[in-house]
Design a protein around this motif. Structure first.
Motif, PDB file in Angstrom:
ATOM      1  N   LYS A  18       0.823  -1.207   0.000  1.00  0.00           N
ATOM      2  CA  LYS A  18       0.000   0.000   0.000  1.00  0.00           C
ATOM      3  C   LYS A  18       0.861   1.262   0.000  1.00  0.00           C
ATOM      4  CE  LYS A  18      -4.313  -1.581   2.090  1.00  0.00           C
ATOM      5  NZ  LYS A  18      -5.125  -1.593   3.324  1.00  0.00           N
ATOM      6  N   SER A  19       0.401   2.234  -0.766  1.00  0.00           N
ATOM      7  CA  SER A  19       1.121   3.502  -0.841  1.00  0.00           C
ATOM      8  C   SER A  19       1.215   4.176   0.521  1.00  0.00           C
ATOM      9  CB  SER A  19       0.413   4.427  -1.838  1.00  0.00           C
ATOM     10  OG  SER A  19       1.016   5.685  -1.873  1.00  0.00           O
ATOM     11  N   GLU A  60       3.258   4.430  -7.853  1.00  0.00           N
ATOM     12  CA  GLU A  60       2.843   4.572  -6.461  1.00  0.00           C
ATOM     13  C   GLU A  60       3.693   5.611  -5.724  1.00  0.00           C
ATOM     14  OE1 GLU A  60       0.294   2.967  -4.833  1.00  0.00           O
ATOM     15  OE2 GLU A  60      -0.297   2.242  -6.814  1.00  0.00           O
TER      16      GLU A  60
END
Length: 978
Positions: free
Chosen positions: A509-510, A550
């Motif tokens: 996840k970013s 990202e």
């Protein structure tokens, strides 16, 4: 050349050619070069290198000259080809005696016989193979070995021929001698095994050499000598025998000590056995099908069970793993998604594979790979402690690493896991779950097992996408493991940061990036250099690539200063070139990512790079990395990069000077640096102008770097056209005239675009400076240049001259009329007609508007030719209006969308790069360009009004009646309000 009188002279010159004294050596080499084409020279050489009483160095040189002569003069079509009579004598002499006592010379003789065989066997040399077959049977050890050596080189050479007729000849040869080759191999193999049993080491060594050579012959015959080898009982019998012989030789290795001379040859023979299988599988996958089961049983047994203990060695394990991998991955053995589309052979092979790779077998292979082969060895751990930098370089792809066991095991694991992921995913996840909880720091074995399991999870990241919640694992366990500072836990810190690198592009996840940056920053301060470097490599490979969508600059900026400082400290600390290159690459990525925001932090790097450049004088690849860093630095600093010029410009000078040896390595990056320096330069300095002296030689190279050279020339034109052209226009024009004689269409367009830019920047002096090029451009237009992209550029150039320098256009028109012997009006008419006809070649809206403006500039006119072409000029003008006019939805009026009234400086958004100094210069230039300052709508109106006033209402109406009524209607609509 008389043999008797010449032999002593040639011998004397050959002796001189072996001298270390260049004063003696050079004349001798020149004399030998002159004799190369003399009849009888090679017969003399044959007599010299077959005379064993002569000096070995002289004989060695004679055989080399003979070998080179075969390459140049043996074929009948070659210039100065040897006569058929001399070639017949030479062929007979080469195979008279196989008794050369010196190994190196014997090898060269074998190679040159093979070279002759490639051209002459069997048609002109039918006796070669029978002679060799007889000679390998003799009892004399030396003659037998030399004949066998020659037999191998001849077979190898003939097997490499690829024409259909040559393949057919080799198939015939293979079927004729295969049985003999098998019996020869079996004889020498049995002899060797008996001698090992009796302890006769010297005799065993000799027999092993013959076994090796006869096996090499069989390898070539087996792999390349049959179209469908599975139909040959002898071939399949040999391949099955390979497994039995392999077992015998592996058992032999137990009794032969590592330091024994015979041991090395034994291992080479064992490896050759595996190469026979691998080559056969590669060339004949379906013929290999009967061997799949036995190959897998053999390889898995020796590599993944106790059967191999005490007998296997690293290279043999690598070969066995390659054999398993080739069977697992082989496309010939993979059925189509629709089973009915698969061949019976494919289904049979797949069935054998499936039957072998059962769950217990796959589970054991997976566990052994991870818990045995993936473990860090004592040697690796020792190297880590003693030479951490060297360990990192080896691990990240050093030459010895590429051919070692570890990468081979990792590739095999990836391939097997990909093929059988549904079976193996639960096995690997169970291994991961067993590692939950704290690890005893005193238990080195447990730490190494965890390292190996994490390695497996990283390698299988894509396959485990749906089975592992990596974000949760990172937050709940991996992050904590990065913070364990115990010295013995450093393998896990290193492995975890690598593991994150594997997963970051798969599932990460970013929002977790800032936590990761924090962890990387801490690891860069790790006392262990390997852990620090591993975090750098993570950064390099996974966090900063430009294609990583990202990445968010705002998340990284809080860490920029500390991270950049730590990276710079690491750059100073490491000593090996490869490591410095890695760190520099990361620094470059950081600068590229944050662009102008790097400016406050680069002072230390700017001061250090000149020292590093000086230290890397002997390391061109490191200098390439420095050039890349400088490219990003200049882009990040923008106009402030002028402060780097005392260091930067000499670097560009050296890197782009083709008279300097380093340019071979540095040129591509040096040109890129030169270009970005010009693009970001606020003004032209004398030093920057002086570097352009390198360009003339670069243009002569006509290499793949030519495109960047043109970009650099254009950058100089935009930077300061008057100073630049005053000094270099004449040289450039000469270079362009030479280039245009022999250049691709794309290259031709690049040259023409430079001329177009010169005219755009300096419409008054530009045409005079490049006058020698303009007649050919004019001719190209009236002759109807066939390449649309070239024609478009021709018209762009001529449009500039016509619109912005009408006086010069008139002079050019007169010159062309004189050269072509035609009336001036006829030339002008032809040009306008072709311009109108080929308007569709122009695709750029700017050039289309320019064409309309240029042709309209001929109005008003009483010239009958121009009035005759009036219809075409109006057609082009209306086309131009369609291209550039946009309707204002509020007022319903039209406006020219290409008009620019003022310069607005923008800094660019986070997604857009800020404008360079060159972008600003181009914008300022556009504000002076008629294409962007003159309203086409207004221009047409004024020109038509002037023409009307010149001709009067009646004459003008008669002219307008030559234009299509639909075109006239469109024109009137555009000109409403005037």
């Amino acid at each position: 050349m008389d043999l008797n009188s010449a032999s002593s002279i040639v011998l004397q010159v050959l002796t001189q050619a072996t001298s270390q004294d260049t004063a003696v050596l050079k004349p001798a080499e020149e004399q030998l070069k002159q004799w190369e084409t003399q009849p009888g020279f090679y017969s003399v050489l044959l007599n010299i290198f077959t005379n064993h009483t002569l000096d070995v160095n002289v004989r060695w040189l004679a055989v080399l000259y003979f070998k080179n002569g075969i390459d140049r003069y043996w074929r009948r079509v070659a210039p100065h080809a040897l006569s058929e009579e001399e070639k017949t004598t030479l062929r007979a002499g080469l195979i008279t005696n196989f008794n050369e006592p010196v190994n190196q010379i014997a090898t060269q003789i074998s190679v040159l016989i093979a070279k002759v065989a490639r051209v002459d066997c069997p048609r002109q040399w039918p006796e070669l193979i029978p002679t060799l077959l007889e000679s390998v049977k003799v009892q004399d050890d030396l003659r037998q070995h030399r004949a066998l050596l020659t037999f191998y080189h001849v077979t190898k050479t003939l097997a490499s021929k690829r024409l259909a007729a040559d393949r057919k000849l080799f198939y015939d040869l293979a079927s004729g001698i295969y049985s003999f080759a098998c019996s020869l191999w079996n004889h020498h193999t049995d002899t060797f095994l008996q001698q090992v049993c009796t302890g006769d080491e010297a005799a065993a060594t000799n027999s092993l050499e013959r076994t090796l050579l006869s096996l090499k012959v069989l390898r070539k015959l087996t792999v390349h000598g049959f179209v469908e080898p599975h139909w040959s009982v002898e071939v399949m019998g040999f391949l099955h025998a390979v497994f039995e012989r392999l077992k015998q030789f592996l058992e032999c290795s137990r009794s032969i000590k590592a330091e024994n001379v015979c041991r090395d040859r034994l291992e080479k023979t064992i490896i050759l056995f595996t190469k026979v299988l691998l080559d056969f599988l590669d060339q004949h996958p379906f013929s290999f099908t009967p061997l799949i089961q036995r190959s897998l049983e053999f390889a898995v047994s020796y590599v993944f069970t106790e059967a191999g203990e005490g007998v296997v060695f690293e290279r043999f394990i690598v070969q066995c793993m390659n054999l398993i991998k080739m069977i697992v991955k082989n496309y010939a053995y993979k059925p189509s998604k629709n089973i009915e589309d698969s061949s019976p052979e494919t289904l049979e092979a797949h069935k054998i594979k499936t039957a072998f790779f059962t769950y217990p077998t796959l589970m054991e292979i997976c566990r052994r790979l991870v818990t045995h082969y993936f473990l860090l060895t004592k040697e690796e751990l020792t190297m880590w402690e003693e030479d951490p930098e060297g360990f990192t370089v080896e691990e990240t792809g050093g030459d010895s690493w590429k051919y070692s066991l570890r990468p081979c095991t990792e590739v095999l694991f990836i391939d097997i896991f990909h093929e059988y992921n549904q079976t193996l995913t639960p096995v690997l996840l169970e291994m991961v779950h067993s590692l939950h909880g704290s690890t005893n720091m005193e238990d080195t074995s447990a730490i190494l097992i965890k390292d190996a399991v994490y390695n497996a999870v990283g390698l299988a990241a894509y396959e485990l996408f749906d089975s592992v919640d990596f974000d949760q694992w990172f937050k709940n366990q991996l992050l904590a493991e990065l913070q364990v500072c115990h010295n013995r836990y450093k393998p896990i810190r290193r492995r975890v940061i690598w593991l994150i690198g594997q997963w970051i592009s798969v599932k990460f996840k970013s929002d977790l990036r800032p936590v990761l940056y924090e962890a990387i920053r801490n690891l860069l301060q790790d006392q262990d250099l390997v852990v620090s470097l591993k975090s750098v490599l993570l950064f390099l490979n996974d966090c900063l690539p430009v294609d990583d969508f990202e990445f968010r600059t705002d998340q990284f900026l809080p860490y920029l200063e500390s991270m950049f400082t730590l990276l710079f400290q690491l750059l100073q600390e490491v000593t090996q070139c490869d490591t410095k290159m890695h760190v520099l690459h990361v620094l470059s990525c950081v600068i590229e990512r944050v662009n102008m925001q790097i400016r406050p932090y680069v002072g230390c790097l700017v001061q250090y790079l000149p020292l590093l450049w000086k230290q890397s004088e002997e390391h061109n690849m490191l200098r390439c990395a420095i050039l890349t860093t400088l490219i990003h630095l200049v882009q990040g600093l923008g106009a402030d990069s002028k402060n780097l010029y005392p260091f930067l410009l000499p670097v560009i000078q050296l890197s782009t000077d083709v008279s300097q040896p380093p340019h071979v390595y540095l040129l591509e990056d040096g040109l890129e640096l030169w270009l970005v320096t010009l693009e970001n330069s606020p003004c032209l300095t004398p030093e920057l102008l002086r570097i352009f002296q390198n360009m003339s030689a670069l243009l002569e190279l006509s290499s793949e770097n030519l495109k960047n050279c043109f970009k650099i020339i254009n950058a100089y034109i935009f930077l300061s056209s008057s100073e630049f052209l005053q000094m270099y226009a004449a040289d450039l024009c000469r270079s362009f005239c030479e280039l245009l004689k022999d250049i691709t269409t794309e290259g031709q367009v690049q040259v023409l675009k430079v001329v177009e830019n010169v005219l755009k920047v300096n419409p008054v002096l530009g045409p005079q400076m490049f006058q020698p090029l303009l007649p050919s451009i004019f001719s190209g237009i009236i002759d109807g240049e066939r390449y649309p992209v070239v024609m478009s550029t021709y018209l762009g150039i001529m449009g500039r001259v016509l619109l912005q320098n009408a006086r010069f256009f008139s002079l050019l028109l007169s010159q062309m009329a004189c050269e072509l012997g035609q009336e001036l009006d006829q030339i002008l008419g032809n040009m306008i007609e072709m311009w109108v006809d080929r308007m569709d070649n122009i695709t750029q809206p700017e050039r289309r508007k320019l064409s309309a403006l240029a042709l309209l500039s001929l109005l008003p006119s009483l010239n009958s030719v121009i009035q005759d072409k009036f219809c075409g000029i109006i057609n082009i003008s209306v086309e131009g209006l369609h291209d550039v006019m946009t309707e204002d939805p509020e007022t319903g009026t039209y406006k020219d969308c290409m008009l620019m009234s003022h310069f607005e400086e923008t800094n660019g958004t986070e997604e857009e790069e800020p404008p360079t100094e060159q972008d600003k210069r181009k914008k300022m230039l556009a504000l002076k360009d008629p294409v962007h300052t003159v309203s086409l709508q207004q221009f047409i109106y004024e020109k038509l009004k002037a023409q009307q006033e010149l001709l009067g209402e009646q004459g003008f109406q008669a002219l307008m009646e030559t234009v299509d009524t639909e075109i006239v209607a469109q024109l009137q609509e555009f000109l409403q309000g005037f």
